[in-house]
Design a protein around this motif. Sequence first.
Motif, PDB file in Angstrom:
ATOM      1  N   ASP A  72       0.844  -1.185   0.000  1.00 23.39           N
ATOM      2  CA  ASP A  72       0.000   0.000   0.000  1.00 23.39           C
ATOM      3  C   ASP A  72       0.883   1.239   0.000  1.00 23.39           C
ATOM      4  OD1 ASP A  72      -2.626  -0.769  -0.154  1.00 23.39           O
ATOM      5  OD2 ASP A  72      -2.941  -0.841   2.002  1.00 23.39           O
ATOM      6  N   GLY A  98      -7.986  -3.536  -6.616  1.00 22.09           N
ATOM      7  CA  GLY A  98      -7.080  -2.690  -5.843  1.00 22.09           C
ATOM      8  C   GLY A  98      -6.490  -1.607  -6.731  1.00 22.09           C
ATOM      9  N   GLU A 102      -6.250   7.282  -3.801  1.00 25.78           N
ATOM     10  CA  GLU A 102      -7.044   7.901  -2.747  1.00 25.78           C
ATOM     11  C   GLU A 102      -6.553   9.329  -2.558  1.00 25.78           C
ATOM     12  OE1 GLU A 102      -6.827   5.404   0.741  1.00 25.78           O
ATOM     13  OE2 GLU A 102      -8.459   4.160  -0.013  1.00 25.78           O
ATOM     14  N   SER A 113     -11.882   7.466  -2.971  1.00 18.95           N
ATOM     15  CA  SER A 113     -11.142   6.366  -3.588  1.00 18.95           C
ATOM     16  C   SER A 113     -11.538   6.275  -5.060  1.00 18.95           C
ATOM     17  CB  SER A 113     -11.474   5.054  -2.859  1.00 18.95           C
ATOM     18  OG  SER A 113     -10.749   3.989  -3.413  1.00 18.95           O
ATOM     19  N   ARG A 137      -3.230   2.664  -3.524  1.00 19.33           N
ATOM     20  CA  ARG A 137      -3.389   1.411  -2.781  1.00 19.33           C
ATOM     21  C   ARG A 137      -2.753   0.247  -3.537  1.00 19.33           C
ATOM     22  NH1 ARG A 137      -6.638   1.954   1.753  1.00 19.33           N
ATOM     23  NH2 ARG A 137      -5.246   0.248   2.287  1.00 19.33           N
ATOM     24  N   LYS A 138      -2.495  -0.799  -2.811  1.00 21.89           N
ATOM     25  CA  LYS A 138      -1.876  -2.000  -3.361  1.00 21.89           C
ATOM     26  C   LYS A 138      -2.750  -2.604  -4.467  1.00 21.89           C
ATOM     27  CE  LYS A 138      -0.445  -6.620  -2.019  1.00 21.89           C
ATOM     28  NZ  LYS A 138      -0.216  -7.541  -0.912  1.00 21.89           N
TER      29      LYS A 138
END
Length: 153
Positions: A72, A98, A102, A113, A137-138
């Motif tokens: 992340d 994913g 964000e 998001s 994010r991952k």
Amino acid sequence: MFPQGYSLHRFPLDSSIKELVLSENWLEVDQAFQKLTEPGAPIFELLQTFHSFSKIEIMISIRDGANDWEEDGIWHDDGSRVFAFSLSITPDPASIRGGHLELRKKNSLESVSIPTPEFGTAILFLTGVHGYEHRTRKVEIGRRIILVGWCSQ
């Protein structure tokens, strides 16, 4: 223009860029975008309609859920850069789980998001100069390929 700190905008990208991405010819992808983002070039001029700046730095970001080391992102504000963008050159964003960008006001617990958009669509967003920070994010499944750009005075 950026009520939540960001805006989505479609860029007219030549089909040859998608072919270069599909063939993973990263050097030529980078060279093509270097030309498109220099002063007077189409992406530079289009971005000028959203925010004033004098130069763009770019980088191709490839995040792949198959990598064990993917992690992340951390919240950050891009320092003194006044404006940033995340241009999707991902051939099939629907295949990704994913990897959302964000964005939030600094020190806020609430964020928005934004999933990886369609090929040729950019997330234009404000940076720390305007009181915003962001993270990516991952990527859990799939491969997210983005042209990241930072606009400075």
